[in-house]
Scaffold this motif. Structure first.
Motif, PDB file in Angstrom:
ATOM      1  N   ASN A   1      48.742  34.073  33.199  1.00 47.95           N
ATOM      2  CA  ASN A   1      50.132  33.716  32.958  1.00 47.95           C
ATOM      3  C   ASN A   1      50.348  33.423  31.474  1.00 47.95           C
ATOM      4  O   ASN A   1      49.383  33.197  30.736  1.00 47.95           O
ATOM      5  CB  ASN A   1      50.525  32.500  33.808  1.00 47.95           C
ATOM      6  CG  ASN A   1      50.419  32.803  35.285  1.00 47.95           C
ATOM      7  OD1 ASN A   1      50.885  33.831  35.751  1.00 47.95           O
ATOM      8  ND2 ASN A   1      49.762  31.916  36.027  1.00 47.95           N
ATOM      9  N   GLN A   2      51.588  33.408  31.016  1.00 51.78           N
ATOM     10  CA  GLN A   2      51.899  33.210  29.602  1.00 51.78           C
ATOM     11  C   GLN A   2      51.392  31.881  29.066  1.00 51.78           C
ATOM     12  O   GLN A   2      51.066  31.767  27.892  1.00 51.78           O
ATOM     13  CB  GLN A   2      53.398  33.344  29.362  1.00 51.78           C
ATOM     14  CG  GLN A   2      53.877  34.768  29.510  1.00 51.78           C
ATOM     15  CD  GLN A   2      55.366  34.906  29.278  1.00 51.78           C
ATOM     16  OE1 GLN A   2      56.124  33.954  29.444  1.00 51.78           O
ATOM     17  NE2 GLN A   2      55.779  36.099  28.901  1.00 51.78           N
TER      18      GLN A   2
ATOM     19  N   ARG B   1      48.447  43.958  30.595  1.00 52.85           N
ATOM     20  CA  ARG B   1      49.232  42.743  30.381  1.00 52.85           C
ATOM     21  C   ARG B   1      48.322  41.531  30.197  1.00 52.85           C
ATOM     22  O   ARG B   1      48.561  40.694  29.323  1.00 52.85           O
ATOM     23  CB  ARG B   1      50.189  42.514  31.550  1.00 52.85           C
ATOM     24  CG  ARG B   1      51.171  41.380  31.267  1.00 52.85           C
ATOM     25  CD  ARG B   1      52.187  41.229  32.340  1.00 52.85           C
ATOM     26  NE  ARG B   1      51.540  40.705  33.537  1.00 52.85           N
ATOM     27  CZ  ARG B   1      52.107  40.658  34.724  1.00 52.85           C
ATOM     28  NH1 ARG B   1      53.319  41.136  34.904  1.00 52.85           N
ATOM     29  NH2 ARG B   1      51.464  40.165  35.753  1.00 52.85           N
ATOM     30  N   ASN B   2      47.264  41.438  31.006  1.00 54.20           N
ATOM     31  CA  ASN B   2      46.327  40.319  30.867  1.00 54.20           C
ATOM     32  C   ASN B   2      45.667  40.328  29.490  1.00 54.20           C
ATOM     33  O   ASN B   2      45.509  39.283  28.864  1.00 54.20           O
ATOM     34  CB  ASN B   2      45.258  40.361  31.958  1.00 54.20           C
ATOM     35  CG  ASN B   2      45.751  39.824  33.288  1.00 54.20           C
ATOM     36  OD1 ASN B   2      46.848  39.281  33.398  1.00 54.20           O
ATOM     37  ND2 ASN B   2      44.939  39.990  34.317  1.00 54.20           N
TER      38      ASN B   2
ATOM     39  N   ARG C   1      48.160  39.147  26.899  1.00 50.67           N
ATOM     40  CA  ARG C   1      48.399  37.701  27.015  1.00 50.67           C
ATOM     41  C   ARG C   1      47.213  36.897  26.500  1.00 50.67           C
ATOM     42  O   ARG C   1      47.392  35.875  25.846  1.00 50.67           O
ATOM     43  CB  ARG C   1      48.715  37.327  28.468  1.00 50.67           C
ATOM     44  CG  ARG C   1      50.114  37.751  28.866  1.00 50.67           C
ATOM     45  CD  ARG C   1      50.461  37.321  30.266  1.00 50.67           C
ATOM     46  NE  ARG C   1      51.846  37.675  30.580  1.00 50.67           N
ATOM     47  CZ  ARG C   1      52.380  37.516  31.764  1.00 50.67           C
ATOM     48  NH1 ARG C   1      51.679  37.018  32.771  1.00 50.67           N
ATOM     49  NH2 ARG C   1      53.636  37.866  31.984  1.00 50.67           N
ATOM     50  N   ARG C   2      45.995  37.361  26.799  1.00 46.41           N
ATOM     51  CA  ARG C   2      44.804  36.669  26.282  1.00 46.41           C
ATOM     52  C   ARG C   2      44.789  36.705  24.758  1.00 46.41           C
ATOM     53  O   ARG C   2      44.486  35.709  24.103  1.00 46.41           O
ATOM     54  CB  ARG C   2      43.528  37.291  26.846  1.00 46.41           C
ATOM     55  CG  ARG C   2      43.229  36.883  28.275  1.00 46.41           C
ATOM     56  CD  ARG C   2      41.808  37.223  28.704  1.00 46.41           C
ATOM     57  NE  ARG C   2      41.363  38.534  28.283  1.00 46.41           N
ATOM     58  CZ  ARG C   2      41.404  39.639  29.022  1.00 46.41           C
ATOM     59  NH1 ARG C   2      41.875  39.585  30.249  1.00 46.41           N
ATOM     60  NH2 ARG C   2      40.970  40.790  28.564  1.00 46.41           N
TER      61      ARG C   2
END
Length: 96
Positions: free
Chosen positions: A48-49, A77-78, A81-82
């Motif tokens: 998550n963000q 996306r992961n 975000r990481r």
């Protein structure tokens, strides 16, 4: 209101738990030293963000095509975000 009458069941032993599901539980053997393990039944982790982790609730109901597409999108996306979280953490260290 009157008190309910004691039944013969009230002093008996409690009922046992139901038996476990008949399907065999997943077993993990980590003795090989592998760093990653696939947990297909649980589904992938979502970053998550805010950096917290969650799972996709309907993973078990998805078709194989949906799962493949979800993994492709979620992987990108992961990673993004990481990277954003690492950059934000790096900025915080420079200001202290």
């Amino acid at each position: 209101m009157s008190e309910p009458e004691n039944t013969s069941n009230s002093n008996s032993t409690p009922l046992p738990l139901p038996p476990p599901p008949s399907e065999e539980a997943s077993k993990l053997d980590m003795s090989s030293g592998e760093a990653t393990v696939k947990m297909d039944a649980l589904g992938p982790l979502v970053v998550n963000q805010d950096g917290s982790l969650s799972r996709i609730e309907n993973w078990g109901q998805m078709t194989e095509l949906e799962k493949t597409n979800t993994l492709r999108v979620l992987g990108k996306r992961n990673a993004a975000r990481r990277e954003a979280l690492r950059a934000k953490e790096g900025e915080g260290e420079g200001k202290a």
